[in-house]
Design an enzyme around this catalytic site. Structure first.
Site, PDB file in Angstrom:
ATOM      1  N   ARG A   1       0.830  -1.300  -0.032  1.00  0.00           N
ATOM      2  CA  ARG A   1       0.033   0.068   0.136  1.00  0.00           C
ATOM      3  C   ARG A   1       0.794   1.295  -0.135  1.00  0.00           C
ATOM      4  O   ARG A   1       0.359   2.243  -0.594  1.00  0.00           O
ATOM      5  CB  ARG A   1      -0.908  -0.069   1.037  1.00  0.00           C
ATOM      6  CG  ARG A   1      -2.429   0.288   0.938  1.00  0.00           C
ATOM      7  CD  ARG A   1      -3.317   0.104   2.208  1.00  0.00           C
ATOM      8  NE  ARG A   1      -3.890  -1.292   1.940  1.00  0.00           N
ATOM      9  CZ  ARG A   1      -4.087  -1.911   3.083  1.00  0.00           C
ATOM     10  NH1 ARG A   1      -3.671  -1.683   4.104  1.00  0.00           N
ATOM     11  NH2 ARG A   1      -4.672  -3.255   3.054  1.00  0.00           N
TER      12      ARG A   1
ATOM     13  N   ARG B   1       2.037  31.433 -19.512  1.00  0.00           N
ATOM     14  CA  ARG B   1       0.676  31.633 -19.901  1.00  0.00           C
ATOM     15  C   ARG B   1       0.183  33.214 -19.531  1.00  0.00           C
ATOM     16  O   ARG B   1       0.172  33.398 -18.095  1.00  0.00           O
ATOM     17  CB  ARG B   1      -0.456  30.576 -19.531  1.00  0.00           C
ATOM     18  CG  ARG B   1      -1.753  31.257 -20.080  1.00  0.00           C
ATOM     19  CD  ARG B   1      -2.000  31.038 -21.416  1.00  0.00           C
ATOM     20  NE  ARG B   1      -3.552  31.249 -21.645  1.00  0.00           N
ATOM     21  CZ  ARG B   1      -4.116  31.660 -23.018  1.00  0.00           C
ATOM     22  NH1 ARG B   1      -3.295  31.957 -23.871  1.00  0.00           N
ATOM     23  NH2 ARG B   1      -5.423  31.597 -23.074  1.00  0.00           N
TER      24      ARG B   1
ATOM     25  N   THR C   1      -2.592  36.375 -19.098  1.00  0.00           N
ATOM     26  CA  THR C   1      -4.167  36.747 -19.442  1.00  0.00           C
ATOM     27  C   THR C   1      -4.270  38.123 -18.756  1.00  0.00           C
ATOM     28  O   THR C   1      -3.787  38.501 -17.659  1.00  0.00           O
ATOM     29  CB  THR C   1      -5.302  35.883 -19.170  1.00  0.00           C
ATOM     30  OG1 THR C   1      -5.047  35.660 -17.577  1.00  0.00           O
ATOM     31  CG2 THR C   1      -5.113  34.574 -19.481  1.00  0.00           C
TER      32      THR C   1
ATOM     33  N   GLY D   1      -6.194  25.191 -18.680  1.00  0.00           N
ATOM     34  CA  GLY D   1      -7.483  25.354 -19.526  1.00  0.00           C
ATOM     35  C   GLY D   1      -7.722  24.615 -20.855  1.00  0.00           C
ATOM     36  O   GLY D   1      -7.472  23.289 -20.572  1.00  0.00           O
TER      37      GLY D   1
ATOM     38  N   GLU E   1      -5.611  -2.289  -6.125  1.00  0.00           N
ATOM     39  CA  GLU E   1      -5.073  -2.675  -4.705  1.00  0.00           C
ATOM     40  C   GLU E   1      -5.914  -1.888  -3.597  1.00  0.00           C
ATOM     41  O   GLU E   1      -5.250  -1.795  -2.607  1.00  0.00           O
ATOM     42  CB  GLU E   1      -3.644  -2.111  -4.587  1.00  0.00           C
ATOM     43  CG  GLU E   1      -2.799  -2.835  -5.491  1.00  0.00           C
ATOM     44  CD  GLU E   1      -1.097  -2.866  -5.113  1.00  0.00           C
ATOM     45  OE1 GLU E   1      -0.864  -3.067  -3.847  1.00  0.00           O
ATOM     46  OE2 GLU E   1      -0.380  -2.597  -6.097  1.00  0.00           O
TER      47      GLU E   1
END
Length: 378
Positions: free
Chosen positions: A242, A267, A269, A338, A362
């Site tokens: 695990r 980016r 904007t 986006g 699992e």
């Protein structure tokens, strides 16, 4: 408590990171697109000692600690979760032998994996018995000095390429979980049929097949533990594995965060980089915070095993929290990108698909919550 890695652990981390960066990442998109098995990449991992990590030193393995194994797993899954799953499937298949095998079984069945590249498969899940392990229907009938196996196993990692299968089957269905035993099937014997590679949503290069056993004969010498001990062996195996799958989530999420940080810096904007918008900053901050929380929880679940303590509760915390975290982080990474995040030319949509599987295999996130609740009531 010491939150620092040792010099040897940092060196191991750097070896795994370099491998992931230089060998795995450059081919990740190709393997995702084609679902081609990454055998060449795994061969390099074998040369570097990054596969079969749990095999003890007395059987020629590295015998890495549980903490060291999860350190490696973060880097492998950062490179490509398909490669990470393929590599760790060997450890999962070998864990029952490591945990419950005799010295002779360990020598015979583990040592060959250190000598050359070999694949193994852990065969527990069935078409009608996934989360309900006690409901498995593959049978094992004693016939002289052999058991005869009949039944099917599904979603078996490395199944096409495996040269050894760790199979759980019942010797008495009426006894439910107390009738389950564990067997090692060597090679690809008569009666074993391997199905087609499943066309999966994510982790596509990890080989996943259905296996059918029709009168497959297994020597009594290849039964791991006593008859009826298979369920307990399987549960202890999953306690040990695990932390590894939990750390897959951390590696995937870390990759998504790094891509998001880079993209949000480029980016623009409204006249500035989107990283300067508070809405985006909050998403990135939550990513980083939850990745670190999952990493530390997973470290703890591994360290408990290294200290010889039971880790069922903490490892379920880690696996459940980390899997759900990775799904959220990768979804947010797509959002940061986006429209471009939805396009395969960009890396984050693959990470989102890869993360989903960790909420399922699992032990699903829902099953982990059942385990957690059961442990809390104790």
């Amino acid at each position: 408590m010491d939150f620092q890695l040792s010099d040897s652990q940092r060196a191991l981390q750097e070896t795994a990171r370099k491998y992931a960066r230089e060998v795995v990442r450059p081919k990740a998109a190709h393997h995702d697109e084609t679902a081609e098995f990454p055998k060449a990449q795994i061969a390099t991992a074998h040369e570097l000692g990054l596969i079969n990590m749990a095999i003890p030193q007395e059987y020629n393995g590295l015998g890495l600690s549980h903490l060291e194994q999860v350190i490696v797993c973060e880097e492998l899954s950062w490179g490509d979760a398909s490669v990470a799953t393929t590599i760790v499937a060997n450890d999962l298949a070998n864990l029952p032998i490591i945990l419950a095998g005799t010295s002779d079984q360990k020598r015979r069945l583990l040592s060959p994996f250190t000598e050359k590249l070999k694949f193994a498969s852990f065969c527990l899940t069935e078409p009608g018995a996934g989360s309900d392990v006690a409901g498995l229907s593959t049978t094992a009938r004693l016939d002289g000095d052999h058991y005869v196996l009949n039944g099917s196993k599904c979603f078996i990692t490395n199944g096409t390429y495996a040269e050894q299968y760790t199979v759980f089957a019942t010797v008495d269905k009426d006894r439910k979980h107390k009738g389950i035993s564990c067997f090692v099937v060597e090679g690809q014997p008569p009666g074993l049929t391997i199905g087609k590679h499943e066309n999966k949503m994510g982790q596509r290069a990890s080989n996943t097949v259905t296996l059918t056993f029709e009168d497959v004969r297994v020597p009594v010498a290849n039964r791991i533990g006593e008859e009826g001990q298979g369920f307990l062996i399987a549960m202890e195996t999953l306690d040990n594995s695990r932390p590894l799958t939990a750390m897959f989530s951390v590696g995937i999420a870390r990759a998504a965060l790094e891509h998001s940080l880079e993209y949000s810096s480029q980016r623009r904007t409204f006249g500035k980089a989107i990283r300067e918008h508070q809405g985006v900053q909050f998403m990135l901050a939550d990513m980083g915070m939850n990745i670190q929380a999952a990493r530390l929880l997973t470290y703890q679940s591994a360290l408990l095993l290294d200290e010889g303590q039971k880790n069922t509760l903490i490892s379920s915390y880690a696996k459940c929290f980390a899997a759900d975290m990775a799904m959220k982080v990768t979804t947010d990474a797509v959002q940061v990108y986006g429209g471009y995040g939805y396009i395969k030319e960009y890396p984050v949509e693959k990470l989102m698909r890869d993360a989903k599987l960790i909420q399922i295999y699992e032990g699903t996130s829902q099953v982990q919550r059942l385990v957690i609740a059961r442990e809390l009531f104790k």
